[in-house]
Design a protein around this motif. Structure first.
Motif, PDB file in Angstrom:
ATOM      1  N   ASP A  68       0.825  -1.205   0.000  1.00  0.00           N
ATOM      2  CA  ASP A  68       0.000   0.000   0.000  1.00  0.00           C
ATOM      3  C   ASP A  68       0.860   1.255   0.000  1.00  0.00           C
ATOM      4  O   ASP A  68       2.098   1.192   0.018  1.00  0.00           O
ATOM      5  CB  ASP A  68      -1.013  -0.024   1.147  1.00  0.00           C
ATOM      6  CG  ASP A  68      -0.383   0.178   2.523  1.00  0.00           C
ATOM      7  OD1 ASP A  68       0.802   0.535   2.620  1.00  0.00           O
ATOM      8  OD2 ASP A  68      -1.109  -0.021   3.531  1.00  0.00           O
ATOM      9  N   SER A  69       0.205   2.413  -0.008  1.00  0.00           N
ATOM     10  CA  SER A  69       0.931   3.682  -0.120  1.00  0.00           C
ATOM     11  C   SER A  69       1.706   4.033   1.143  1.00  0.00           C
ATOM     12  O   SER A  69       2.530   4.953   1.144  1.00  0.00           O
ATOM     13  CB  SER A  69      -0.037   4.821  -0.468  1.00  0.00           C
ATOM     14  OG  SER A  69      -1.078   4.893   0.487  1.00  0.00           O
ATOM     15  N   ALA A  70       1.454   3.300   2.244  1.00  0.00           N
ATOM     16  CA  ALA A  70       2.238   3.469   3.467  1.00  0.00           C
ATOM     17  C   ALA A  70       3.351   2.432   3.562  1.00  0.00           C
ATOM     18  O   ALA A  70       3.976   2.278   4.605  1.00  0.00           O
ATOM     19  CB  ALA A  70       1.329   3.383   4.693  1.00  0.00           C
ATOM     20  N   MET A  96      -8.156 -13.170  -4.249  1.00  0.00           N
ATOM     21  CA  MET A  96      -7.502 -12.019  -3.617  1.00  0.00           C
ATOM     22  C   MET A  96      -7.744 -10.782  -4.478  1.00  0.00           C
ATOM     23  O   MET A  96      -7.787 -10.868  -5.713  1.00  0.00           O
ATOM     24  CB  MET A  96      -5.998 -12.252  -3.461  1.00  0.00           C
ATOM     25  CG  MET A  96      -5.290 -11.165  -2.668  1.00  0.00           C
ATOM     26  SD  MET A  96      -3.585 -11.636  -2.233  1.00  0.00           S
ATOM     27  CE  MET A  96      -3.119 -10.223  -1.214  1.00  0.00           C
ATOM     28  N   VAL A  97      -7.912  -9.648  -3.823  1.00  0.00           N
ATOM     29  CA  VAL A  97      -8.145  -8.398  -4.538  1.00  0.00           C
ATOM     30  C   VAL A  97      -6.926  -7.493  -4.402  1.00  0.00           C
ATOM     31  O   VAL A  97      -6.266  -7.467  -3.359  1.00  0.00           O
ATOM     32  CB  VAL A  97      -9.418  -7.678  -4.012  1.00  0.00           C
ATOM     33  CG1 VAL A  97      -9.252  -7.236  -2.566  1.00  0.00           C
ATOM     34  CG2 VAL A  97      -9.781  -6.492  -4.896  1.00  0.00           C
ATOM     35  N   PHE A  98      -6.625  -6.763  -5.483  1.00  0.00           N
ATOM     36  CA  PHE A  98      -5.504  -5.826  -5.518  1.00  0.00           C
ATOM     37  C   PHE A  98      -6.051  -4.439  -5.864  1.00  0.00           C
ATOM     38  O   PHE A  98      -6.547  -4.231  -6.977  1.00  0.00           O
ATOM     39  CB  PHE A  98      -4.461  -6.256  -6.561  1.00  0.00           C
ATOM     40  CG  PHE A  98      -4.020  -7.693  -6.396  1.00  0.00           C
ATOM     41  CD1 PHE A  98      -3.032  -8.030  -5.488  1.00  0.00           C
ATOM     42  CD2 PHE A  98      -4.605  -8.705  -7.138  1.00  0.00           C
ATOM     43  CE1 PHE A  98      -2.634  -9.346  -5.320  1.00  0.00           C
ATOM     44  CE2 PHE A  98      -4.223 -10.022  -6.981  1.00  0.00           C
ATOM     45  CZ  PHE A  98      -3.236 -10.343  -6.068  1.00  0.00           C
ATOM     46  N   PRO A  99      -6.003  -3.495  -4.926  1.00  0.00           N
ATOM     47  CA  PRO A  99      -6.579  -2.169  -5.174  1.00  0.00           C
ATOM     48  C   PRO A  99      -5.890  -1.439  -6.326  1.00  0.00           C
ATOM     49  O   PRO A  99      -4.700  -1.618  -6.582  1.00  0.00           O
ATOM     50  CB  PRO A  99      -6.349  -1.434  -3.838  1.00  0.00           C
ATOM     51  CG  PRO A  99      -6.254  -2.529  -2.821  1.00  0.00           C
ATOM     52  CD  PRO A  99      -5.548  -3.643  -3.535  1.00  0.00           C
ATOM     53  N   GLN A 100      -6.661  -0.623  -6.978  1.00  0.00           N
ATOM     54  CA  GLN A 100      -6.203   0.113  -8.158  1.00  0.00           C
ATOM     55  C   GLN A 100      -4.917   0.893  -7.892  1.00  0.00           C
ATOM     56  O   GLN A 100      -4.792   1.600  -6.901  1.00  0.00           O
ATOM     57  CB  GLN A 100      -7.294   1.079  -8.616  1.00  0.00           C
ATOM     58  CG  GLN A 100      -6.930   1.914  -9.837  1.00  0.00           C
ATOM     59  CD  GLN A 100      -8.112   2.744 -10.320  1.00  0.00           C
ATOM     60  OE1 GLN A 100      -9.267   2.410 -10.052  1.00  0.00           O
ATOM     61  NE2 GLN A 100      -7.841   3.827 -11.026  1.00  0.00           N
ATOM     62  N   GLY A 101      -3.961   0.763  -8.816  1.00  0.00           N
ATOM     63  CA  GLY A 101      -2.752   1.568  -8.788  1.00  0.00           C
ATOM     64  C   GLY A 101      -1.655   1.092  -7.855  1.00  0.00           C
ATOM     65  O   GLY A 101      -0.553   1.638  -7.887  1.00  0.00           O
ATOM     66  N   LEU A 102      -1.911   0.083  -7.015  1.00  0.00           N
ATOM     67  CA  LEU A 102      -0.895  -0.365  -6.058  1.00  0.00           C
ATOM     68  C   LEU A 102      -0.010  -1.454  -6.668  1.00  0.00           C
ATOM     69  O   LEU A 102      -0.478  -2.296  -7.437  1.00  0.00           O
ATOM     70  CB  LEU A 102      -1.547  -0.883  -4.780  1.00  0.00           C
ATOM     71  CG  LEU A 102      -2.354   0.124  -3.968  1.00  0.00           C
ATOM     72  CD1 LEU A 102      -2.835  -0.508  -2.665  1.00  0.00           C
ATOM     73  CD2 LEU A 102      -1.538   1.387  -3.670  1.00  0.00           C
TER      74      LEU A 102
END
Length: 228
Positions: free
Chosen positions: A142-144, A158-164
């Motif tokens: 993630d962004s952190a 499994m899901v992968f959020p947009q842009g990560l």
């Protein structure tokens, strides 16, 4: 002169009904505006037209056939005889014109033993992965910079959020198969390794921005076809 009670009651009644009907009128306006915004049922991609920021233009409805809404390319295994021992077979708008404008697409992922889909992102879509055969270690950052990963077995999703940034690795001793769905007809793709080492970005800039030494950068550029 004393106020007319009938006149006062009439005003109160008007205010009462206005308070009741204004929200209803607002909801109706939203409903009808959104209904009229969908001026056609679909927008099958016209692959003969240029691809622009908004995607493909629509084919003329008279030229659309059922074949535009059917794609048979995910039934065959991809060629995994390559550097990453993996193959991705897309069913995006360029391959499957019927999904153009619908916000959906699919891909088949074949991973030979030791195969890997390197760290990459889809700028335009979130991804859902379902394992069909074998075992796949998958994860994202993630962004952190917190990492989420685990080994997935047959039937796991499994899901992968947009842009990560995310990845998939064959975690077993036999070939693995998965299918991915995306929330866009054209999710986009940027593979981190290729972005760094498969172009002509000067090696000294890569070294400064990645803290890798010159020998490592030159080696990776040679493997992935980069120059500079």
């Amino acid at each position: 002169m004393a106020p007319n009670p009938l006149h006062t009651n009439t005003n109160h009644e008007k205010e009462h009904w206005m308070k009741m009907f204004l929200p209803i009128l607002f909801l109706c306006s939203v409903f009808f505006s959104s209904s009229y915004a969908a001026v056609q049922d679909f927008c099958v991609a016209d692959l003969s037209a240029p691809f622009g920021p908004a995607g493909y233009s629509c084919k003329k409805p008279a030229t659309v056939t059922v074949n535009d809404f059917v794609f048979s390319g995910l039934g065959a295994s991809g060629n995994t005889s390559n550097l990453i021992k993996a193959a991705v077979t897309p069913a995006f708008d360029a391959q499957f014109p019927g999904v153009n404008g619908l916000g959906v697409s699919l891909a088949r992922i074949d991973l030979a033993k030791g195969g890997v889909i390197p760290m990459h992102t889809h700028p335009g879509a979130s991804e859902v992965l379902i394992v069909i055969e074998g075992s796949i270690c998958a994860g994202f950052i993630d962004s952190a910079n917190k990492v989420y990963f685990r080994s997935l077995a047959k039937g796991d999703i499994m899901v992968f959020p947009q842009g990560l940034l995310h990845f998939q690795v064959n975690a077993g001793k036999s070939p693995a198969l998965a299918f991915a769905s995306f929330s866009s007809a054209n999710p986009g793709l940027q593979i981190l390794d290729f972005a760094l080492f498969a172009n002509n970005l000067p090696s000294e800039l890569i070294e400064k921005t990645t803290f890798l030494d010159d020998a490592q950068v030159k080696k990776l550029k040679k493997v992935l076809g980069g120059t500079g």
